[in-house]
Design an enzyme around this catalytic site. Structure first.
Site, PDB file in Angstrom:
ATOM      1  N   HIS A 175       4.824  -6.401  -6.702  1.00 10.58           N
ATOM      2  CA  HIS A 175       4.971  -5.060  -7.274  1.00 10.58           C
ATOM      3  C   HIS A 175       5.472  -5.134  -8.718  1.00 10.58           C
ATOM      4  CE1 HIS A 175       5.393  -0.890  -7.712  1.00 10.58           C
ATOM      5  NE2 HIS A 175       6.305  -0.601  -6.797  1.00 10.58           N
ATOM      6  N   ASP A 410     -16.179  -1.347  -0.239  1.00  8.43           N
ATOM      7  CA  ASP A 410     -17.255  -1.936   0.559  1.00  8.43           C
ATOM      8  C   ASP A 410     -17.512  -3.359   0.058  1.00  8.43           C
ATOM      9  OD1 ASP A 410     -19.528  -2.666   1.907  1.00  8.43           O
ATOM     10  OD2 ASP A 410     -20.707  -0.911   1.345  1.00  8.43           O
TER      11      ASP A 410
END
Length: 472
Positions: A175, A410
């Site tokens: 992070h 995808d």
């Protein structure tokens, strides 16, 4: 499905390096002041689940998918290597002191795992605590520096292969160099590269620029009057994470009920759910601790993406952290209400108005022009850290991953059936993420077991949310 019923077997651990070496001028990345605010050991987890009804060619050949699981992992690793040429800091390592990233092309960790169950078993009872085994075990403090080794990868991926032929891709990214926007961009770029074979002409609009330090200059703590960041104190309290799902019609009803309080502005989904969960958490705390409601102040922290709020707006492909933390305080006088009610509840309309006004005030005063005042940003962050040190105040943090394009990822076998966030182990945290329809929201709530016992049975919360329903 109970957590101990998931059997995850690690098959292989590999290192994926960028397919092309990082140019010498990009070998060192300076952190921005917002990067400096994030502890090194924080690695937010993300999970993308893909059902076994589509293979890479889209033919839906289930047998072929089961036979070629290793091929799918190769497909992921090869496309990841190409993607890392654009996200080269994720293949680097921390410098000593964790104040810079050495883009040494040491690579990301790639774990292949076999899961001894089907996706349908996961989807039937998708417990956030149960899902932790599906993301890489990385980011745990080890006593080096501020708790994280300079040898630790900044990106780890785990490809989980299910008995049914389904796949779950688990990710953890540091992070300290990646916020939600950068994480979403990375996943989109990786998926596009996998789908199109890495055609560089297909992904230029996704390629990030890791130059946030030029906009948000870092602070020199060795030669500054500002106190340097310190690792967060570990608290020995058992926290539990549960999943609250808000369907679109229920959110619309809540928005409608609160619209008059916020007129003429239309309340957003995240705003009304933040107010509702904050309210119910404070009520649960009161019941679990036998402290009268309204006698204890509370704070609520939200993250504000500065990219669009800057003048002029910054590119969404700006890499790193460009998020400011802002907070709102509810005082005892507000919590008791004008009528000094003793019914053990808080007026939701009063709270959502307080939340909206607090956000507007801080939005209006937060630095959003160049040259950026990093000292002012750091001062505000430290004010909140000081506030969190007040043990007589209840603190709840939130983060929103809504409106990101996770459900468009995808890799060649269709879009995700479900995207979720496993338990993070961070206390008093709420993370919002879109449902697959893009209209409903899932809220991952982490609080103490005592607070959760009352929270998950709160009638007002259950009027709008379902507790851990099956994934449709």
């Amino acid at each position: 499905m109970a957590p101990d019923l998931i059997k995850v077997e690690i098959i292989e651990r590999q290192t994926v390096k960028p397919s092309s070496p990082t140019p010498h001028p990009l070998k060192t990345i300076q952190l921005s002041v917002f990067d400096q605010m994030i502890p090194c050991h924080v690695y937010p987890p993300t999970l993308l689940f893909y059902a076994a009804n589509n293979n890479v060619n889209g033919s839906g050949d289930m047998a072929a998918m089961r036979m070629k699981k290793r091929d799918y992992c190769q497909h992921l690793m090869q496309s990841l290597a190409k993607t890392l040429t654009h996200f080269y800091p994720l293949a680097g390592r921390w410098s000593k002191g964790h104040d810079m990233i050495q883009c040494t092309d040491d690579g990301a960790e790639f774990v292949t795992a076999r899961v001894k169950c089907s996706l349908s078993q996961i989807f039937e009872h998708p417990d956030p605590e149960m899902l932790t085994g599906l993301v890489p075990a990385i980011g745990q403090p080890d006593g080096d520096g501020d708790g994280v080794s300079t040898r630790l990868p900044l990106l780890a991926v785990q490809a989980n292969l299910f008995d049914c032929g389904g796949i779950a891709i688990g990710l953890k990214m540091s992070h300290r160099i990646v916020d939600g926007t950068t994480a979403s961009t990375f996943i989109s770029c990786w998926a596009k590269t996998a789908l199109d074979g890495g055609d560089s002409h297909q992904v230029p609009f996704m390629v990030p620029k890791f130059d946030a330090a030029s906009y948000f200059p870092p602070l020199d703590f060795l030669n500054s009057s500002q106190p340097s960041p310190s690792p967060p104190e570990m608290v020995d309290i058992k926290y539990i994470t549960k999943r609250f799902v808000f369907d679109a019609p229920k959110i619309a009803t809540l928005q409608s009920n609160l619209a008059s309080a916020l007129a003429p502005h239309a309340p957003t989904r995240v705003l009304v759910l933040s107010a509702l969960i904050w309210k119910c958490a404070m009520e649960a705390l009161s019941k679990s601790s036998n402290i009268p409601l309204g006698s204890r102040p509370s704070s609520f922290k939200l993250a504000m993406d500065l990219r669009r709020r800057f003048e002029p707006p910054m590119s969404q492909t700006l890499g790193g952290n460009a998020v400011a933390n802002i907070f709102v305080i509810a005082t005892p006088s507000l919590l008791k209400g004008q009528e000094e009610s003793d019914d053990g509840t808080i007026d939701l309309k009063d709270l959502v108005v307080k939340l909206r006004k607090g956000l507007e005030q801080q939005n209006a005063t937060y630095p959003t022009k160049l040259p950026f005042d990093s000292n002012e940003a750091w001062k505000r962050d430290q004010e909140y850290e000081k506030l969190r040190g007040n043990v007589d105040m209840y603190h709840l943090c939130s983060g929103s991953w809504c409106r990101f394009s996770f459900y468009e990822a995808d890799f060649g076998w269709g879009k995700p059936t479900w995207v979720s966030i496993p338990s993070t182990g961070i206390k008093d945290l709420v993370i919002f993420i879109d449902k697959r329809d893009g209209k409903g929201i899932e809220a991952l709530v982490s609080v103490s077991e005592e607070i959760m016992e009352h929270l998950e049975s709160n009638p007002e919360l259950l009027k709008y949310a379902s507790v851990n329903p099956r994934v449709m």
